[in-house]
Design a protein around this motif. Structure first.
Motif, mmCIF file in Angstrom:
data_model
loop_
_atom_site.group_PDB
_atom_site.id
_atom_site.type_symbol
_atom_site.label_atom_id
_atom_site.label_comp_id
_atom_site.label_asym_id
_atom_site.label_seq_id
_atom_site.Cartn_x
_atom_site.Cartn_y
_atom_site.Cartn_z
ATOM 1 N N ARG A 138 -9.880 -22.281 43.988
ATOM 2 C CA ARG A 138 -9.150 -22.199 42.730
ATOM 3 C C ARG A 138 -8.765 -23.560 42.180
ATOM 4 N NH1 ARG A 138 -6.936 -18.539 39.994
ATOM 5 N NH2 ARG A 138 -4.992 -19.703 39.679
ATOM 6 N N TYR A 139 -8.679 -24.578 43.017
ATOM 7 C CA TYR A 139 -8.270 -25.872 42.474
ATOM 8 C C TYR A 139 -9.299 -26.466 41.522
ATOM 9 C CZ TYR A 139 -10.767 -27.798 46.625
ATOM 10 O OH TYR A 139 -11.683 -28.096 47.613
ATOM 11 N N VAL A 140 -10.517 -25.906 41.503
ATOM 12 C CA VAL A 140 -11.490 -26.352 40.495
ATOM 13 C C VAL A 140 -11.791 -25.295 39.435
ATOM 14 C CG1 VAL A 140 -12.632 -28.039 41.971
ATOM 15 C CG2 VAL A 140 -13.487 -25.690 41.899
ATOM 16 N N THR A 141 -11.350 -24.061 39.661
ATOM 17 C CA THR A 141 -11.653 -23.008 38.688
ATOM 18 C C THR A 141 -10.444 -22.581 37.867
ATOM 19 O OG1 THR A 141 -11.254 -21.260 40.336
ATOM 20 C CG2 THR A 141 -13.512 -22.094 40.116
ATOM 21 N N ALA A 142 -9.237 -22.938 38.296
ATOM 22 C CA ALA A 142 -8.031 -22.468 37.609
ATOM 23 C C ALA A 142 -7.796 -23.181 36.285
ATOM 24 C CB ALA A 142 -6.815 -22.635 38.520
ATOM 25 N N LEU A 143 -8.445 -24.322 36.069
ATOM 26 C CA LEU A 143 -8.274 -25.061 34.824
ATOM 27 C C LEU A 143 -9.500 -25.928 34.608
ATOM 28 C CD1 LEU A 143 -5.806 -28.046 35.343
ATOM 29 C CD2 LEU A 143 -7.101 -26.996 37.158
ATOM 30 N N ASP A 144 -9.666 -26.392 33.386
ATOM 31 C CA ASP A 144 -10.772 -27.294 33.064
ATOM 32 C C ASP A 144 -10.342 -28.717 33.394
ATOM 33 O OD1 ASP A 144 -12.144 -25.114 32.140
ATOM 34 O OD2 ASP A 144 -11.781 -25.523 30.016
ATOM 35 N N ILE A 145 -10.786 -29.213 34.551
ATOM 36 C CA ILE A 145 -10.379 -30.541 35.005
ATOM 37 C C ILE A 145 -10.828 -31.585 34.002
ATOM 38 C CG2 ILE A 145 -10.684 -32.280 36.822
ATOM 39 C CD1 ILE A 145 -10.850 -30.009 38.832
ATOM 40 N N HIS A 146 -9.978 -32.566 33.783
ATOM 41 C CA HIS A 146 -10.085 -33.602 32.756
ATOM 42 C C HIS A 146 -10.530 -33.022 31.415
ATOM 43 C CE1 HIS A 146 -14.284 -33.755 34.064
ATOM 44 N NE2 HIS A 146 -13.952 -34.288 35.205
ATOM 45 N N CYS A 147 -10.070 -31.798 31.147
ATOM 46 C CA CYS A 147 -10.272 -31.138 29.837
ATOM 47 C C CYS A 147 -11.729 -30.854 29.520
ATOM 48 C CB CYS A 147 -9.642 -31.953 28.703
ATOM 49 S SG CYS A 147 -7.880 -32.213 28.866
ATOM 50 N N MET A 148 -12.620 -30.935 30.508
ATOM 51 C CA MET A 148 -14.030 -30.644 30.245
ATOM 52 C C MET A 148 -14.219 -29.143 30.109
ATOM 53 S SD MET A 148 -17.478 -31.753 32.341
ATOM 54 C CE MET A 148 -17.447 -30.466 33.604
ATOM 55 N N PRO A 149 -14.672 -28.662 28.960
ATOM 56 C CA PRO A 149 -14.807 -27.221 28.751
ATOM 57 C C PRO A 149 -15.710 -26.571 29.802
ATOM 58 C CG PRO A 149 -15.027 -28.390 26.670
ATOM 59 C CD PRO A 149 -15.023 -29.429 27.753
ATOM 60 N N GLY A 150 -15.185 -25.544 30.453
ATOM 61 C CA GLY A 150 -15.951 -24.846 31.480
ATOM 62 C C GLY A 150 -15.791 -25.402 32.870
ATOM 63 N N GLY A 151 -15.181 -26.583 32.995
ATOM 64 C CA GLY A 151 -15.029 -27.174 34.316
ATOM 65 C C GLY A 151 -16.377 -27.448 34.963
ATOM 66 N N TYR A 152 -16.394 -27.449 36.294
ATOM 67 C CA TYR A 152 -17.618 -27.769 37.023
ATOM 68 C C TYR A 152 -18.453 -26.541 37.382
ATOM 69 C CZ TYR A 152 -15.417 -32.325 37.892
ATOM 70 O OH TYR A 152 -14.828 -33.542 37.755
ATOM 71 N N CYS A 153 -17.855 -25.364 37.305
ATOM 72 C CA CYS A 153 -18.484 -24.200 37.931
ATOM 73 C C CYS A 153 -18.917 -23.098 36.967
ATOM 74 C CB CYS A 153 -17.530 -23.603 38.976
ATOM 75 S SG CYS A 153 -17.025 -24.769 40.268
ATOM 76 N N SER A 154 -18.590 -23.200 35.681
ATOM 77 C CA SER A 154 -18.901 -22.123 34.749
ATOM 78 C C SER A 154 -20.406 -21.977 34.540
ATOM 79 C CB SER A 154 -18.235 -22.386 33.391
ATOM 80 O OG SER A 154 -16.834 -22.380 33.527
ATOM 81 N N GLU A 155 -20.860 -20.736 34.568
ATOM 82 C CA GLU A 155 -22.272 -20.444 34.333
ATOM 83 C C GLU A 155 -22.389 -19.414 33.222
ATOM 84 O OE1 GLU A 155 -24.962 -20.175 37.583
ATOM 85 O OE2 GLU A 155 -23.452 -20.768 39.060
ATOM 86 N N VAL A 156 -23.228 -19.696 32.242
ATOM 87 C CA VAL A 156 -23.354 -18.803 31.093
ATOM 88 C C VAL A 156 -24.721 -18.135 31.025
ATOM 89 C CG1 VAL A 156 -21.683 -20.124 29.744
ATOM 90 C CG2 VAL A 156 -24.106 -20.688 29.571
ATOM 91 N N CYS A 157 -25.652 -18.538 31.879
ATOM 92 C CA CYS A 157 -26.993 -17.956 31.852
ATOM 93 C C CYS A 157 -27.676 -18.241 33.184
ATOM 94 C CB CYS A 157 -27.810 -18.524 30.691
ATOM 95 S SG CYS A 157 -28.052 -20.304 30.781
ATOM 96 N N GLU A 158 -28.852 -17.672 33.371
ATOM 97 C CA GLU A 158 -29.604 -17.902 34.595
ATOM 98 C C GLU A 158 -30.030 -19.368 34.696
ATOM 99 O OE1 GLU A 158 -33.575 -16.108 36.904
ATOM 100 O OE2 GLU A 158 -33.044 -15.451 34.866
ATOM 101 N N ASP A 159 -29.906 -19.926 35.891
ATOM 102 C CA ASP A 159 -30.277 -21.324 36.158
ATOM 103 C C ASP A 159 -29.516 -22.293 35.253
ATOM 104 O OD1 ASP A 159 -32.073 -20.493 38.097
ATOM 105 O OD2 ASP A 159 -33.796 -20.523 36.747
#
Length: 415
Positions: A138-159
């Motif tokens: 959760r420390y990387v998914t609970a918020l968008d670190i350094h305000c980057m939209p989606g953070g490091y882990c967001s996936e919107v499509c295959e691959d």
């Protein structure tokens, strides 16, 4: 190793096959965002010190009847001041603007970027491991670190590689070019540090923890071309992008979606474990586990090197206050807390001999290169002599603070 061919144009990002390409309008917006960051650093930031000394500090002393003792007191003194409010608001706006200036470019090209990444990864002899059902902490998914939209882990499509592409271009703008044309200054700086301070060190296997898009991983492949290298990160889109990015740059490197707190590598597998500005994006519970995991996967006499900004006890209170604004205004909740932790004690508790643990400074490779190009002499160790660099909030003093620890030698078996 650092070469002129990789750093000819220090303050222009170098192209590679999966870097999003900007239209003229997109490039203009991105350049404006980078220039605004530079204006804040060069013009607004220097004004904070005289505002504090001549206005905020006297007001704090009159209101409290005591001196400001630490960064928290300085913040209390400054937070109500109009100049500071202007600085903080402009800094936050600039941060959001730089991501926005890149996001449209990534969205417009995402299908073709994904196809290019698939092709590059398929041709690469290096491994890409994305496990099914991986759940990032959760420390990387609970918020968008350094305000980057989606953070490091967001996936919107295959691959999906969208946040990897967003990061690669966005962090270059954020650093105002100080990460070098390939965004690799931290890795390059640590490689230079190893070359100077451990000239006989030849790691067979290297692990880069929290590699994001592999930008700091590539210099290790350049310096140690025969080594087995792995970059791991919590974000699937980031490691997909990293795998394609490194392949497109001619450096097939292994990448995996994996948690640095608990990897799947065997005991003693690596000779060198590194990270680059990772620790402040973890948590108070995760950081000791990362140190312990680094110790576990290191071979006897292996090195652990974490590059980040210095702990607060190495800074004066006003510098602490300046840097701690990342905690308050840039979605970096562990930024300040990490710098209050006793990292040497953490390394000792993880199993490292305290005598082997120390902090040092790795000069920024990009600044050394720029200085050498301007005619400054280099000493025998390869560093720029008699030259002090500064880079505002990004890297105070022109260098990265490195925490270095060496695992003990293997114990001989009793006869």
């Amino acid at each position: 190793m650092e070469t002129e061919t990789t750093m000819l144009n220090t303050f222009q990002q170098a192209d590679h096959p999966v870097l999003p390409k900007a239209t003229a309008d997109e490039a203009a917006r991105q350049e404006f965002a980078k220039s605004l960051k530079g204006f804040i650093q060069s013009t607004l930031l220097p004004g904070l010190d005289p505002v504090y000394r001549t206005r905020a500090r006297p007001r704090f002393e009159n209101e409290t009847g005591r001196s400001a003792n630490d960064r928290r007191d300085i913040r209390d003194a400054m937070v109500g001041d109009t100049y500071f409010q202007h600085y903080a608001a402009t800094n936050r706006i600039a941060q959001e603007l730089l991501w926005e200036s890149v996001a449209g470019s990534v969205s417009r090209q995402l299908p073709e970027l994904i196809e290019t990444a698939r092709t590059l990864s398929a041709r690469s002899p290096a491994r890409l491991d994305i496990p099914d059902g991986f759940v990032p902490p959760r420390y990387v998914t609970a918020l968008d670190i350094h305000c980057m939209p989606g953070g490091y882990c967001s996936e919107v499509c295959e691959d999906d590689i969208s946040v990897g592409a967003l990061y690669d271009r966005g962090v270059y703008l954020y650093s105002m070019g100080y990460t070098g044309p390939n965004n690799d200054d931290m890795g390059r700086s640590v490689c230079n540090y190893i070359r100077r301070n451990f000239p006989d060190f030849r790691p067979r296997r290297i692990l880069d923890m929290g590699c994001t898009v592999g930008h700091s991983t590539v210099p290790y492949a350049e310096m140690f071309p025969d080594a087995e290298i792995w970059g791991i990160d919590l974000g699937g889109p980031c490691v997909r992008y990293a795998h394609a990015r490194s392949a497109g740059m001619g450096h097939p490197i292994n990448f995996a979606q994996m948690n640095a707190e608990e990897t799947s590598f065997p005991d003693g597998h690596f000779d060198l474990v590194v990270s680059h500005i990772l620790l402040h994006e973890t948590s108070g519970k995760a950081m000791p586990r990362i140190f312990a995991e680094a110790h576990r996967v290191l071979a006897p006499e292996g090195l652990m090197i974490h590059a980040d900004l210095p702990p607060f006890d190495l800074m004066d209170p006003f510098t602490q206050f300046i840097l701690d604004n990342e905690t308050w205004y840039n979605n970096e909740p562990f930024w300040g807390a990490m710098r209050d932790m006793d990292q040497i004690a953490l390394a000792e508790r993880a199993g490292f001999d305290r005598a082997s643990v120390r902090f040092d400074t790795a000069p920024m490779a990009v600044m050394e290169f720029a200085g050498a190009q301007k005619g400054y002499s280099e000493d025998a160790a390869g560093s720029v002599a008699d030259r002090e660099f500064t880079a505002g909030e990004f890297a105070p003093g022109g260098g990265w603070e490195v925490l270095i620890a060496r695992k003990g030698a293997a114990k001989a078996l009793a006869a």
